[in-house]
Design an enzyme around this catalytic site. Structure first.
Site, PDB file in Angstrom:
ATOM      1  N   GLY A  69      40.063  40.440  42.481  1.00  0.00           N
ATOM      2  CA  GLY A  69      38.759  40.109  42.931  1.00  0.00           C
ATOM      3  C   GLY A  69      38.386  38.542  42.775  1.00  0.00           C
ATOM      4  O   GLY A  69      37.773  38.086  43.779  1.00  0.00           O
ATOM      5  N   THR A  70      38.590  37.974  41.742  1.00  0.00           N
ATOM      6  CA  THR A  70      38.204  36.476  41.619  1.00  0.00           C
ATOM      7  C   THR A  70      38.833  35.804  42.919  1.00  0.00           C
ATOM      8  O   THR A  70      38.262  34.872  43.488  1.00  0.00           O
ATOM      9  CB  THR A  70      38.822  35.841  40.330  1.00  0.00           C
ATOM     10  OG1 THR A  70      37.737  36.607  39.395  1.00  0.00           O
ATOM     11  CG2 THR A  70      38.353  34.423  40.150  1.00  0.00           C
ATOM     12  N   ASN A 153      27.683  43.976  38.635  1.00  0.00           N
ATOM     13  CA  ASN A 153      28.757  44.467  37.568  1.00  0.00           C
ATOM     14  C   ASN A 153      28.171  44.586  36.179  1.00  0.00           C
ATOM     15  O   ASN A 153      28.582  45.205  35.311  1.00  0.00           O
ATOM     16  CB  ASN A 153      29.927  43.468  37.603  1.00  0.00           C
ATOM     17  CG  ASN A 153      29.281  41.855  37.472  1.00  0.00           C
ATOM     18  OD1 ASN A 153      28.391  41.504  38.213  1.00  0.00           O
ATOM     19  ND2 ASN A 153      29.713  41.183  36.299  1.00  0.00           N
ATOM     20  N   GLN A 181      33.091  46.151  41.961  1.00  0.00           N
ATOM     21  CA  GLN A 181      32.515  47.351  41.538  1.00  0.00           C
ATOM     22  C   GLN A 181      32.173  48.590  42.190  1.00  0.00           C
ATOM     23  O   GLN A 181      32.154  49.826  41.683  1.00  0.00           O
ATOM     24  CB  GLN A 181      31.143  47.173  40.748  1.00  0.00           C
ATOM     25  CG  GLN A 181      31.400  46.051  39.560  1.00  0.00           C
ATOM     26  CD  GLN A 181      32.278  46.456  38.480  1.00  0.00           C
ATOM     27  OE1 GLN A 181      32.232  47.529  38.322  1.00  0.00           O
ATOM     28  NE2 GLN A 181      32.888  45.360  37.381  1.00  0.00           N
ATOM     29  N   SER A 201      39.323  44.419  43.756  1.00  0.00           N
ATOM     30  CA  SER A 201      40.072  44.385  42.724  1.00  0.00           C
ATOM     31  C   SER A 201      40.724  45.606  42.098  1.00  0.00           C
ATOM     32  O   SER A 201      40.080  46.604  41.961  1.00  0.00           O
ATOM     33  CB  SER A 201      39.296  43.462  41.538  1.00  0.00           C
ATOM     34  OG  SER A 201      40.216  43.395  40.253  1.00  0.00           O
ATOM     35  N   GLY A 202      42.006  45.569  42.151  1.00  0.00           N
ATOM     36  CA  GLY A 202      42.820  46.776  41.496  1.00  0.00           C
ATOM     37  C   GLY A 202      42.371  47.605  40.298  1.00  0.00           C
ATOM     38  O   GLY A 202      42.481  48.475  40.129  1.00  0.00           O
ATOM     39  N   HIS A 203      42.407  46.677  39.461  1.00  0.00           N
ATOM     40  CA  HIS A 203      42.091  47.138  38.211  1.00  0.00           C
ATOM     41  C   HIS A 203      40.676  47.698  37.447  1.00  0.00           C
ATOM     42  O   HIS A 203      40.580  48.439  36.580  1.00  0.00           O
ATOM     43  CB  HIS A 203      42.688  46.128  36.808  1.00  0.00           C
ATOM     44  CG  HIS A 203      41.223  45.059  36.677  1.00  0.00           C
ATOM     45  ND1 HIS A 203      40.653  45.065  35.711  1.00  0.00           N
ATOM     46  CD2 HIS A 203      40.945  43.963  37.552  1.00  0.00           C
ATOM     47  CE1 HIS A 203      40.014  43.955  35.725  1.00  0.00           C
ATOM     48  NE2 HIS A 203      40.003  43.319  36.774  1.00  0.00           N
ATOM     49  N   THR A 239      55.214  34.126  47.400  1.00  0.00           N
ATOM     50  CA  THR A 239      55.770  35.611  47.579  1.00  0.00           C
ATOM     51  C   THR A 239      54.965  36.726  46.916  1.00  0.00           C
ATOM     52  O   THR A 239      54.251  36.606  46.117  1.00  0.00           O
ATOM     53  CB  THR A 239      56.913  35.580  46.703  1.00  0.00           C
ATOM     54  OG1 THR A 239      58.180  34.526  47.068  1.00  0.00           O
ATOM     55  CG2 THR A 239      57.681  36.813  46.721  1.00  0.00           C
ATOM     56  N   CYS A 345      33.702  38.652  32.661  1.00  0.00           N
ATOM     57  CA  CYS A 345      34.175  37.566  33.154  1.00  0.00           C
ATOM     58  C   CYS A 345      33.270  36.310  32.585  1.00  0.00           C
ATOM     59  O   CYS A 345      33.669  34.964  32.760  1.00  0.00           O
ATOM     60  CB  CYS A 345      33.966  37.615  34.571  1.00  0.00           C
ATOM     61  SG  CYS A 345      35.374  38.810  35.328  1.00  0.00           S
TER      62      CYS A 345
END
Length: 404
Positions: A69-70, A153, A181, A201-203, A239, A345
């Site tokens: 996300g950042t 968040n 979020q 953001s995936g996590h 890549t 963060c």
């Protein structure tokens, strides 16, 4: 351990691990290589892009895979603003809300410091919401971009993005939203939201750390932050992380099937489109409300922060006057409850949260903030135990006096 810090990160889902595993092992090819291994990787990457686009209601070519996300926020804010000013030097302003994630806030300040942009800050009300009037008041002929986060968040407040975005777009100003979020809880259809860019953001929804994406509408130009081989249609060289892209797409697909409904939707507003989603959101929101009620009843003087109804199903945040937020966290962890004082963060920060200050909360009170955030597996029993632990922690710290 009762884990109530899902807004910081979530465990990787088994289905996600299984989907990405082949591209960490046997199918290790570079998607730009012109041989069978490369072709397999390229096919997987294209499939992940298509699945991500489906979750966002956009075209596959509008998806840029990032490291999280950042990076997605940085690419949106810096990339769109710089590209627009390159085309029209009079576009030298960016507008952001007063409660943005540091990835957006610091990107805007970079534009101000290094490239001479002006940063217009959109105020929020005491619940942390941006009103249409507040946004309209800061829009100017030179505004290159507006960025307002979808769901905060720290306090969980949800913004009326579908009402805000048209105000900017009617003036020809692109609108970006940080939906990190919101993913997994709120609708992400970019057409319905009316946004021109959206970060993920995936996590935060069951994929590994280091996976993310940025939606950029159509022909909106973006100045790349990373230059090199021209991957991602020239918008993000390097890549591609095939396994990460597959993981993010899988997590988004699972979330779309299970939990993409408005946080504030009444239980009576069930639709035929996603009954499972509504049931999950209602269940978690109901547990959240019960937890909030228990904490407010059990801890005299506790203050709920954020909007009372327009909030994520998964976030309950409080200030506990007469304590230290960090002391409460330490005591809760001793009791087996893991939570947070705010944004993960804001590494090493001990100052009051800028989000709470922007909402008008006194700095001394803001330093007592604690955030509880849950994933979809949270149980009523866990939250009952957590509420009891909060009461024990706060009452105990207050009894020790101001030096605690």
């Amino acid at each position: 351990m009762i884990f109530l810090d899902a807004a910081a990160t979530t465990p990787v889902r088994r289905e996600v691990l299984e989907a990405m595993w082949p591209y960490l092992t046997g199918e290790f090819g570079n998607p730009s290589s012109h041989h069978s291994l490369g072709h397999t990787a390229a096919t997987a990457l294209a499939g992940a892009r298509a699945a991500t686009a489906k979750a966002l209601g956009c075209r596959a070519g509008e998806i840029v895979f990032t490291s999280g996300g950042t990076e997605a926020d940085n690419l949106a804010v810096k990339g769109i603003a710089l590209a627009r000013r390159a085309a029209d030097p009079s576009l030298d302003r960016v507008a952001i809300s007063a409660i943005e994630h540091p990835a957006v806030e610091e990107s805007a300040r970079y534009l101000e410091r290094v490239h001479g942009f002006a940063v217009d800050v959109i105020p929020v009300d005491r619940f942390g919401q941006v009103t249409e009037e507040a946004l309209a008041a800061v829009l100017a002929p030179g505004t290159a971009l507006v960025s307002v986060m979808y769901a905060n968040n720290e306090v969980g407040t949800v913004q009326p993005i579908a009402r805000l975005a048209p105000l900017a777009r009617a003036r020809g100003i692109p609108f970006h939203t940080d939906a990190v979020q919101a993913a997994g809880w709120l609708p992400l259809d970019t057409g319905a939201l009316g946004v021109d860019a959206l970060s993920l953001s995936g996590h935060k929804l069951g994929a590994p750390k280091g996976s993310g994406a940025l939606f950029v509408r159509g022909r909106l130009r973006v100045e790349p932050l990373v230059h090199g081989g021209g991957q991602e249609r020239g918008r993000r060289s390097g890549t591609e992380n095939v396994a990460g892209a597959v993981a993010l797409a899988t997590a988004l697909t699972l979330a779309r099937e299970a939990s993409s409904v408005p946080a504030s939707a009444p239980a009576s507003e069930a639709t035929s489109e996603a009954p499972a989603s509504e049931a999950l959101a209602r269940r978690v929101a109901s547990l959240r409300d019960g937890f909030i009620e228990a904490v407010l009843a059990g801890v005299p003087g506790a203050v709920l922060t954020g909007h009372p109804t327009e909030r994520l199903p998964s976030v309950a945040s409080f200030c506990f006057p007469g304590t230290s937020g960090e002391s409460v966290l330490l005591d809760l962890e001793r009791q087996g409850v893991v939570c947070s004082s705010g944004s993960a963060c804001a590494a090493g920060a001990d100052a009051p949260s800028p989000v709470l200050l922007a909402m008008g909360i006194d700095p001394e009170i803001a330093q007592t903030a604690v955030r509880f955030s849950f994933d979809s597996t949270v149980s009523a029993d866990e939250l009952r135990q957590a509420a009891a632990a909060v009461r024990t922690a706060v009452v105990g710290i207050r009894a020790l006096g101001p030096t605690s």
